[in-house]
Design a protein around this motif. Structure first.
Motif, PDB file in Angstrom:
ATOM      1  N   VAL A  89       0.857  -1.190   0.000  1.00  0.00           N
ATOM      2  CA  VAL A  89       0.000   0.000   0.000  1.00  0.00           C
ATOM      3  C   VAL A  89       0.890   1.236   0.000  1.00  0.00           C
ATOM      4  O   VAL A  89       1.752   1.390   0.876  1.00  0.00           O
ATOM      5  CB  VAL A  89      -0.949   0.004   1.213  1.00  0.00           C
ATOM      6  CG1 VAL A  89      -1.871   1.215   1.168  1.00  0.00           C
ATOM      7  CG2 VAL A  89      -1.760  -1.288   1.255  1.00  0.00           C
ATOM      8  N   LYS A  90       0.685   2.149  -0.943  1.00  0.00           N
ATOM      9  CA  LYS A  90       1.570   3.299  -1.107  1.00  0.00           C
ATOM     10  C   LYS A  90       0.784   4.609  -1.066  1.00  0.00           C
ATOM     11  O   LYS A  90      -0.429   4.646  -1.174  1.00  0.00           O
ATOM     12  CB  LYS A  90       2.314   3.213  -2.448  1.00  0.00           C
ATOM     13  CG  LYS A  90       3.057   1.907  -2.680  1.00  0.00           C
ATOM     14  CD  LYS A  90       4.220   1.722  -1.701  1.00  0.00           C
ATOM     15  CE  LYS A  90       4.992   0.439  -2.022  1.00  0.00           C
ATOM     16  NZ  LYS A  90       6.082   0.195  -1.053  1.00  0.00           N
ATOM     17  N   GLY A  91       1.521   5.719  -0.949  1.00  0.00           N
ATOM     18  CA  GLY A  91       0.966   7.064  -1.104  1.00  0.00           C
ATOM     19  C   GLY A  91      -0.132   7.400  -0.114  1.00  0.00           C
ATOM     20  O   GLY A  91      -0.061   7.069   1.080  1.00  0.00           O
ATOM     21  N   ASP A  92      -1.165   8.080  -0.619  1.00  0.00           N
ATOM     22  CA  ASP A  92      -2.264   8.523   0.239  1.00  0.00           C
ATOM     23  C   ASP A  92      -2.991   7.338   0.866  1.00  0.00           C
ATOM     24  O   ASP A  92      -3.485   7.429   1.998  1.00  0.00           O
ATOM     25  CB  ASP A  92      -3.262   9.360  -0.573  1.00  0.00           C
ATOM     26  CG  ASP A  92      -2.664  10.675  -1.050  1.00  0.00           C
ATOM     27  OD1 ASP A  92      -1.689  11.140  -0.425  1.00  0.00           O
ATOM     28  OD2 ASP A  92      -3.171  11.232  -2.042  1.00  0.00           O
ATOM     29  N   ALA A  93      -3.053   6.222   0.135  1.00  0.00           N
ATOM     30  CA  ALA A  93      -3.700   5.031   0.689  1.00  0.00           C
ATOM     31  C   ALA A  93      -2.944   4.532   1.909  1.00  0.00           C
ATOM     32  O   ALA A  93      -3.553   4.123   2.918  1.00  0.00           O
ATOM     33  CB  ALA A  93      -3.783   3.937  -0.368  1.00  0.00           C
ATOM     34  N   ALA A  94      -1.601   4.574   1.851  1.00  0.00           N
ATOM     35  CA  ALA A  94      -0.789   4.142   2.996  1.00  0.00           C
ATOM     36  C   ALA A  94      -1.018   5.055   4.198  1.00  0.00           C
ATOM     37  O   ALA A  94      -1.066   4.590   5.349  1.00  0.00           O
ATOM     38  CB  ALA A  94       0.692   4.127   2.604  1.00  0.00           C
ATOM     39  N   THR A  95      -1.167   6.352   3.940  1.00  0.00           N
ATOM     40  CA  THR A  95      -1.439   7.290   5.036  1.00  0.00           C
ATOM     41  C   THR A  95      -2.740   6.936   5.733  1.00  0.00           C
ATOM     42  O   THR A  95      -2.820   6.920   6.972  1.00  0.00           O
ATOM     43  CB  THR A  95      -1.523   8.726   4.484  1.00  0.00           C
ATOM     44  OG1 THR A  95      -0.271   9.068   3.876  1.00  0.00           O
ATOM     45  CG2 THR A  95      -1.845   9.717   5.594  1.00  0.00           C
ATOM     46  N   ASN A  96      -3.773   6.618   4.953  1.00  0.00           N
ATOM     47  CA  ASN A  96      -5.063   6.288   5.567  1.00  0.00           C
ATOM     48  C   ASN A  96      -5.070   4.906   6.192  1.00  0.00           C
ATOM     49  O   ASN A  96      -5.836   4.658   7.134  1.00  0.00           O
ATOM     50  CB  ASN A  96      -6.172   6.420   4.527  1.00  0.00           C
ATOM     51  CG  ASN A  96      -6.607   7.869   4.370  1.00  0.00           C
ATOM     52  OD1 ASN A  96      -6.972   8.530   5.328  1.00  0.00           O
ATOM     53  ND2 ASN A  96      -6.531   8.377   3.143  1.00  0.00           N
ATOM     54  N   LEU A  97      -4.226   3.995   5.699  1.00  0.00           N
ATOM     55  CA  LEU A  97      -4.067   2.707   6.371  1.00  0.00           C
ATOM     56  C   LEU A  97      -3.473   2.913   7.766  1.00  0.00           C
ATOM     57  O   LEU A  97      -3.928   2.307   8.746  1.00  0.00           O
ATOM     58  CB  LEU A  97      -3.163   1.796   5.535  1.00  0.00           C
ATOM     59  CG  LEU A  97      -2.754   0.471   6.190  1.00  0.00           C
ATOM     60  CD1 LEU A  97      -3.983  -0.357   6.578  1.00  0.00           C
ATOM     61  CD2 LEU A  97      -1.854  -0.323   5.240  1.00  0.00           C
ATOM     62  N   LYS A  98      -2.487   3.808   7.888  1.00  0.00           N
ATOM     63  CA  LYS A  98      -1.903   4.108   9.193  1.00  0.00           C
ATOM     64  C   LYS A  98      -2.948   4.704  10.136  1.00  0.00           C
ATOM     65  O   LYS A  98      -3.014   4.356  11.322  1.00  0.00           O
ATOM     66  CB  LYS A  98      -0.725   5.070   9.033  1.00  0.00           C
ATOM     67  CG  LYS A  98       0.486   4.472   8.346  1.00  0.00           C
ATOM     68  CD  LYS A  98       1.587   5.513   8.166  1.00  0.00           C
ATOM     69  CE  LYS A  98       2.771   4.927   7.423  1.00  0.00           C
ATOM     70  NZ  LYS A  98       3.833   5.947   7.180  1.00  0.00           N
ATOM     71  N   HIS A  99      -3.771   5.612   9.596  1.00  0.00           N
ATOM     72  CA  HIS A  99      -4.826   6.206  10.432  1.00  0.00           C
ATOM     73  C   HIS A  99      -5.780   5.124  10.946  1.00  0.00           C
ATOM     74  O   HIS A  99      -6.206   5.164  12.108  1.00  0.00           O
ATOM     75  CB  HIS A  99      -5.615   7.238   9.620  1.00  0.00           C
ATOM     76  CG  HIS A  99      -4.851   8.478   9.292  1.00  0.00           C
ATOM     77  ND1 HIS A  99      -3.810   8.943  10.063  1.00  0.00           N
ATOM     78  CD2 HIS A  99      -4.989   9.367   8.255  1.00  0.00           C
ATOM     79  CE1 HIS A  99      -3.331  10.060   9.526  1.00  0.00           C
ATOM     80  NE2 HIS A  99      -4.026  10.339   8.431  1.00  0.00           N
TER      81      HIS A  99
END
Length: 525
Positions: A89-99
């Motif tokens: 998972v990369k980019g903005d999707a990775a940011t929301n996965l962390k959230h």
């Protein structure tokens, strides 16, 4: 609203960030929040429902993580499963996965099996955020298995697809390998061709478009195709208030040629609908034995007698001595077909009227059956014609099967429109309105409750009423507006009565509520 290809949508997103300084992360947040708000609005008793969010590795999965987070903020307990490795998972999707990981657990795709889906209780909701508009080639491996499992769900388990049903080709509507069959699809910015072409109509369920921040002018700037999605803003000019000094003559006189012995109701439905949408006057021309029945049912409708056959249908004698020409004089629109029967003499009467058309004609029902096997006779360089076939009627006109019509709805309607020099309304889920110049509207309103006798007669009357009011200067848009309002009335009827009890006359009663909704949505309320 114009329909955007996958590449055009990607460019809209890019320019929204580059030109208007709206980050991709904000667009993703708006998309996910919009889906969560839809689920909250659409499904009652949410705390008692099991909600499963299936996410892929790309931006569509990122939208899914946002959906889950907002559902959790509502006090719900969504289960989130990632199909793929987290490191992918990369980019903005990775940011929301962390959230999401800060709020809840992340399940493995190994848990999502046919048995898992089959075990979901009725009322459960599956959020499909596996694959977006970037799909190329067949869906294979674990993703295919998960999609097939979702499609084998028990009745009463609902699927909400994010942007597009996973696996559906965004530009063509083709399916290679597997694609989700959704109950609802929430797409962003603008519809994609694949949502209405090919398998799209069978996969998307109810389609809604959500704005996520991209300026509408970008859509108009970048969209190059001829497909348009019907929405309230498309028809804003029809919401203008009437002038204080206006009178009934300003809003046209519609003539409805309809009815026969035993089928007077079709004429009543069509003519009442013409008045209900605002025509100044409506007259029904019907076989003389039928006239007293129609005249007694709706006091606002005027009637004219036509010569009758022994079977109680319209006779060709109605054309003699200029009788019908006198009735037609002064009318701005002519609807012909509801309840006429397939009596050969009556059908010859219809063919004569259509061949010599002098006012805009809406041809429906038995009017269309008069041209089965002889559709080439519909073409006429002069005059205006709109035909409104359902798939069976279109198949009879073209000499093909219903399956062939349904497999290529937009292409079939577009080609027929050119061949017949007529506006074609191919009815059904996502009704297609095609014009001879290549313009196509895809209707966004309506529901399965409208699959009952008489609703087509109501549409015919509405189209005649709108044509009488607004004329033919932009006739394809007038017709598309009529189809939109017909479906919107059906949606309002369902909200009041649910699906099974709906009658065609309920649509006419619901036109008032549809108007209120339309005026608000179009910005004129």
């Amino acid at each position: 609203m114009k329909i955007l290809t996958a590449a055009e949508t990607k460019e809209v997103d890019r320019l929204t960030t580059a030109r208007y300084r709206l980050p991709g992360l904000t667009l993703m947040e708006n998309a996910g929040r919009g889906v969560a708000e839809f689920i909250q609005r659409r499904f009652p008793f949410l705390p008692s429902r099991r909600i499963v969010v299936l996410c892929g590795k790309g931006n569509n999965g990122g939208d899914g993580f946002v959906v889950a987070r907002h559902l959790r903020n509502l006090g719900l307990k969504p289960e989130v499963y990632l199909v793929g490795e987290p490191r992918g998972v990369k980019g903005d999707a990775a940011t929301n996965l962390k959230h999401w990981k800060k709020l809840g657990k992340l399940g493995s795709d190994r848990a999502v099996t046919t048995e898992f889906v089959a075990g979901l209780p009725a009322g459960s909701i599956i959020v499909d955020a596996l694959l977006g508009t970037g799909v190329r080639g067949p869906v294979e491996g674990r993703l295919r298995d998960v999609i097939n499992s979702v499609n084998e769900r028990e009745p009463g388990v609902f699927v909400v697809s994010v942007d597009i049903p996973s696996g559906l080709q965004a530009d063509t509507g083709q399916v290679e390998g597997a694609a989700v069959v959704a109950d609802y699809t929430l797409t962003f910015t603008a519809p994609k061709p694949g949502l209405v072409l090919g398998e799209g109509g069978h996969r998307v369920g109810r389609l809604e478009v959500r704005e996520i921040g991209s300026p509408p002018e970008l859509i108009d700037e970048l969209a190059k195709g001829s497909l348009r999605w019907s929405e309230a803003a498309e028809f804003r000019r029809f919401a203008l208030p009437r002038r204080a000094e206006s009178n009934k003559g300003d809003y046209g006189h519609a003539l409805i040629v309809a009815g026969s012995i035993g089928k007077s109701g079709a004429a009543v439905l069509a003519s009442t609908a013409a008045l209900r949408v605002g025509a100044g006057l409506a007259t029904v021309a019907t076989p003389e034995p039928v006239l007293p029945v129609i005249a007694s049912m709706v006091p606002e409708i005027m009637t004219e007698p036509l010569a009758a056959t022994r079977a109680g249908t319209i006779s060709e004698k109605s054309l003699e001595a200029g009788l019908f020409a006198k009735i037609l004089a002064g009318k701005r629109a002519l609807a012909i077909g509801p309840g006429l029967t397939t009596n050969e003499e009556t059908q010859q009467f219809v063919r004569s009227i259509v061949a010599g058309r002098s006012v805009p004609i809406i041809l429906d029902a038995d009017g269309l059956n008069a041209f089965a096997g002889r559709a080439s006779e519909l073409r006429n360089a002069a005059g205006h014609l709109c035909v409104t076939p359902h798939p069976g009627e279109m198949a009879r006109l073209l000499g093909c099967t219903v399956r062939e019509v349904q497999a290529r709805r937009v292409e079939v309607a577009t080609q027929a429109s050119r061949d017949w020099n007529a506006v074609v309304v191919l009815k059904g889920h996502q009704t297609v309105i095609a014009a001879p110049d290549g313009a196509v509207f895809i209707n966004s309103t309506g529901n399965p409750a409208m699959a009952t006798g008489g609703t087509g007669d109501v549409l015919t009357g509405m189209l005649a009423g709108y044509t009488a009011q607004f004329g033919t200067a932009d006739w394809p848009r007038v017709i598309a507006f009529g189809v939109y309002m017909h479906g919107l009335a059906g949606d309002h009827a369902v909200s009041a009565y649910h699906q099974a009890p709906i009658l065609a006359s309920d649509l006419i009663s619901s036109i008032r509520g549809a108007y209120l909704h339309f005026h608000i949505e179009s910005g004129r309320g």
